[in-house]
Design a protein around this motif. Structure first.
Motif, PDB file in Angstrom:
ATOM      1  N   GLN A  61       0.819  -1.208   0.000  1.00 33.05           N
ATOM      2  CA  GLN A  61       0.000   0.000   0.000  1.00 33.05           C
ATOM      3  C   GLN A  61       0.857   1.265   0.000  1.00 33.05           C
ATOM      4  N   ALA A  76      -3.915  10.555   0.922  1.00 27.32           N
ATOM      5  CA  ALA A  76      -5.166  10.210   0.247  1.00 27.32           C
ATOM      6  C   ALA A  76      -6.314  10.595   1.167  1.00 27.32           C
ATOM      7  N   VAL A 101     -10.454   6.665   0.667  1.00 20.94           N
ATOM      8  CA  VAL A 101      -9.893   5.345   0.364  1.00 20.94           C
ATOM      9  C   VAL A 101     -11.029   4.342   0.270  1.00 20.94           C
ATOM     10  N   ARG A 147      -7.643   6.591  -3.485  1.00 26.37           N
ATOM     11  CA  ARG A 147      -6.939   5.323  -3.390  1.00 26.37           C
ATOM     12  C   ARG A 147      -7.962   4.201  -3.320  1.00 26.37           C
TER      13      ARG A 147
END
Length: 515
Positions: free
Chosen positions: A157, A162, A165, A235
């Protein structure tokens, strides 16, 4: 049928405090039974660990027996190990049954190291009993705990910021927890949405978030991107149910690994649909299988999926291994708890082989996919490669992948003239190896070896080796190239034209960086 799970915050808080008080951590459990027994547990063999626990009556041993191995434990011992929650609290959570004077677990709760995480982070992860605890095949609705694939994706990851998500096919929620941990230091905590077709999996995700005091995880039921239609994320992470499974009667359809698609269509559907839920510049990371059909290269199939995406995507795909149809079939039949020599094993393997033969499948690839929706309209990154050597054991590639993406973006803004005017510095983890034939003065092979990241080894010629060796940020790439050309007595312009694209590659893979 297993008891219904009850993610009661007060009960889970009591369990968390009991586990902490008992020192129920991964290293402590491993020390209870030693390295040989620990390896055996990893192979689904509990005998050595149970033998090591037999003479012990302390709280840690009781918890290891009950919640790690999934073995019925004396009720009085459980009460001593869980003074705040108690045996009845464990039952109320849906984690156990009372069976006379014993507590029979219906759920595992295992401490889990977090590779590459700050502050020696560790989680407790609840999941369904595994095949060793059950003593036979898994039920089709089984919710898997933390396995090798889960840890691989967690380590992959990205750690770059971000805001939103998405974890698709969340299972027990391990990827959502990892995303929260990776992004916890950014100015605003991320919003994390998890999806799964299994209501029980979503219950485990909620339980594990509470157990580890993680807030802000939204759970939604549904397949792939249906629960988030119309939304966009910075993400997306997914360890999807990508296992290729025959669609015939008699073959169990395990929710945790099988989404009901034929062949490798599940991964193709993910690639086709993920662009719509990615914000511009957003990235998706997943694990997957792809088939080699009738001699067609499997990575070429993935390339075609990416090219066919309705939303333009950039791609970096790494194939880690390739299995023939028999090896693949046996792997996943055993994974479901059906062992060689037992009833049904041969029939299941035959079903897999017939399914592969119908599509002329020669092999199945497994690997990592990193997809990105470019901020501009034209995708630039299209990298498909095979990396089959063992990777460095730090278990955390996310930072390396993020640095590679940043290097790629920086290099896209640099033409050859600007690159020649740039200064480079060799990475600290790069070493050089030279191989000589007996009695020869000049090396026959020169290798650059990467100690971290993807652990690459590159064979290079003397010119590139000299440039890397002299990359200390003092001279520009052009100056180094010209000096090497003079030393080797070759044409300076030709050498520069040869070296510049290879310098770009070394910057991307992290062996060099721009000063």
């Amino acid at each position: 049928m297993e008891p219904t799970l009850n993610p009661d915050p007060a009960l889970i808080s009591a369990l968390r405090r009991d586990l902490a008080a008992a020192g129920y951590r991964a290293d402590a459990v491993r020390s209870l039974w030693g390295p040989v027994a620990d390896t055996a547990v990893g192979h689904g063999l509990h005998g050595p660990a149970l033998a090591a626990l037999a003479p012990r009556s302390d709280a840690l041993a009781a918890l290891a027996r009950l919640l790690y191995l999934g073995v019925a434990t004396d009720r009085a011992a459980v009460a001593r190990a869980l003074p705040m929650l108690g045996a009845q609290g464990l039952v109320d959570l849906g984690f156990a049954r009372i069976d006379g004077d014993a507590v029979a677990p219906t759920v595992l709760v295992r401490p889990q190291d977090v590779a590459g995480a700050p502050d020696d982070a560790e989680w407790w992860i609840a999941s369904d009993l595994d095949e060793a605890a059950l003593g036979g095949p898994l039920p089709t609705g089984h919710v898997l705990g933390v396995g090798g694939a889960s840890l691989t994706l967690a380590g992959l990851q990205l750690t770059t910021p971000a805001g939103r998500v998405l974890d698709v096919g969340t299972g027990c929620g391990i990827q959502a927890l990892r995303a929260h941990l990776a992004l916890r230091t950014q100015p605003a905590p991320p919003m994390i949405v998890t999806t799964d077709v299994s209501p029980r999996a979503l219950e485990f995700t909620r339980i594990n978030a509470l157990l580890n005091e993680v807030e802000g995880i939204d759970t939604r039921r549904g397949s792939l991107f249906e629960p988030v239609a119309g939304e966009q994320f910075d993400r997306v992470v997914s360890n999807p149910p990508f296992v290729i499974t025959p669609r015939v009667a008699g073959v169990p359809e395990y929710e945790y690994r099988d989404a009901g698609y034929a062949g490798d269509d599940l991964v193709a559907a993910f690639v086709s649909g993920v662009g719509a839920v990615l914000a511009p510049g957003g990235t998706a990371q997943l694990l997957g299988n792809w088939e080699y059909r009738a001699g067609q290269d499997g990575l070429q199939r993935v390339r075609e999926w990416v090219a066919a995406s309705p939303v333009p995507l950039e791609a970096w795909v790494i194939e880690r291994e390739r299995l023939d149809p028999l090896a693949y079939a046996e792997l996943w039949v055993r994974d479901g708890g059906t062992a060689p020599g037992t009833a049904g094993y041969g029939a299941l393997v035959d079903a897999w082989l017939a399914d592969f033969a119908a599509r002329e499948v020669d092999a199945v690839g497994f690997g990592y996919l990193l997809l990105r929706r470019p901020a501009s309209a034209i995708p630039a990154l299209a990298r498909y490669e095979r990396i089959t050597h063992p990777l460095p054991e730090d278990g955390a590639l996310g930072a390396h992948l993020g640095a590679a993406l940043a290097a790629f973006d920086a290099l896209e803004q640099v033409d050859d003239a600007a690159l020649a005017a740039a200064r480079t510095i060799v990475a600290d983890d790069v070493t050089e190896a030279r191989h000589h034939l007996p009695g020869a003065e000049a090396p026959s092979v020169i290798e650059l070896r990467q100690g971290g990241g993807l652990g690459r080894t590159l064979e290079v010629d003397p010119a590139l080796a000299a440039l890397v060796g002299a990359s200390d940020g003092e001279l520009t790439v052009g100056q180094l190239s010209d000096a090497i050309a003079e030393l080797l007595e070759v044409d300076a312009a030709a050498l520069r034209a040869d070296l510049l694209p290879r310098v770009r590659e070394l910057v991307f893979i992290g062996m060099l960086r721009l000063a």
